[in-house]
Design an enzyme around this catalytic site. Structure first.
Site, PDB file in Angstrom:
ATOM      1  N   ASP A 132       0.847  -1.188   0.000  1.00 12.79           N
ATOM      2  CA  ASP A 132       0.000   0.000   0.000  1.00 12.79           C
ATOM      3  C   ASP A 132       0.885   1.241   0.000  1.00 12.79           C
ATOM      4  O   ASP A 132       2.023   1.227   0.497  1.00 12.79           O
ATOM      5  CB  ASP A 132      -0.890   0.020   1.241  1.00 12.79           C
ATOM      6  N   LYS A 133       0.372   2.333  -0.515  1.00 16.59           N
ATOM      7  CA  LYS A 133       1.136   3.571  -0.605  1.00 16.59           C
ATOM      8  C   LYS A 133       1.681   3.989   0.758  1.00 16.59           C
ATOM      9  O   LYS A 133       2.820   4.452   0.867  1.00 16.59           O
ATOM     10  CB  LYS A 133       0.261   4.683  -1.186  1.00 16.59           C
TER      11      LYS A 133
END
Length: 280
Positions: A132-133
């Site tokens: 995930d970012k």
């Protein structure tokens, strides 16, 4: 042309057996290599496919040219941790995406990787894992299409192990445990996931490393790789990852949350050796 060499180990198997049984390279890849005479021995002599190989024989693989479309850019914080002819282990900092999504103009990890690849004269790099970012940590990137296919198979069969460190809200009572709860989309939110009996199987194992006054440090490993899996499961237990306001934790001033992929290990699909990449 992408090339790499391989020294035959203590085996009297054939080239076909090496590719099919040891490397599990896939029928399509094997057929294409054979039809193109793309495996050679000394002085460029085409390798014989069904004659037992002699230990120490050096094989050279000639793969068709392949291109990735990521723009090469310098991206602060992206680091190369380990590399060979087949893969790169990359550290992705929190706050940047693994790859472009077609809508954002922000630089990504793969932009930085492509800059590194082009410095080496290469044209191909594709990630085989995602984070995930907001999650930092290790991502494996394939350096040629055959490696991509083989690592993808390993991901699908759970042959690549990842260890995560996280800080979660509250004090976990159990020293260790597992969460076996399916995860699906939250129909009330475009990006959030939730525990859902109609979702995909998801299993997370955790172990307490340290209890602080208001938070707990844990290690976590996954039997599955669902989107937001650790974040969803820990929030389901009532202990969301610190800073993860998507899952009801209090936001941190910088907008980050405390989750890092700190170690990745696997059996190298080409050499058979154990590979451990760690930031610990």
């Amino acid at each position: 042309m992408i090339t790499f060499t391989y020294a035959v180990k203590d085996s009297d198997g054939t080239l076909e057996q090496l590719l099919r049984d040891d490397w599990k390279a896939g029928k399509k890849n094997i057929h294409e290599l054979r039809m193109a005479n793309a495996v050679t021995e000394a002085e460029g002599v085409p390798a014989v496919w069904r004659t037992p190989l002699i230990a120490g024989t050096e094989l050279t693989f000639h793969l068709p040219e392949a291109h990735s479309e990521y723009e090469p850019l310098e991206v602060p914080g992206v680091k190369i941790l380990q590399e060979d002819a087949h893969f790169i282990a990359v550290f992705k900092p929190a706050g940047i995406a693994v790859h472009p999504d077609g809508t954002s103009r922000e630089s990504t990890m793969m932009n930085a990787v492509m800059a590194h690849i082009q410095e080496q004269g290469g044209t191909y790099a594709e990630h085989i894992q995602r984070l995930d970012k907001g999650t930092s940590g290790i991502v494996i990137v394939a350096k040629h299409p055959m490696a991509k296919a083989m690592f993808d198979r390993m991901i699908a069969s759970n042959e690549i192990t990842r260890l995560y460190n996280a800080e979660v809200e509250g004090r976990l009572k159990r020293l260790k445990g597992s969460v076996n709860m399916p995860i699906g989309r939250d129909r009330h939110h475009p990006t959030r996931r939730r525990v859902s009996m109609s979702g995909q199987t998801a299993v997370t194992h955790f172990k307490v490393i340290e209890r602080k006054e208001d938070t707990t440090l844990i290690e976590a490993t996954l039997d599955t790789g669902r989107t937001h899996q650790i974040r969803v499961h820990m929030a389901h237990l009532g202990h969301p990852v610190v800073g993860d306001n998507l899952y009801e934790a209090s936001a941190l001033p910088d907008g980050s949350y405390r989750l890092t992929a700190v170690e990745t290990s696997f059996i190298h699909p080409f050499t058979g050796e154990k590979v451990v990449i760690s930031t610990l």
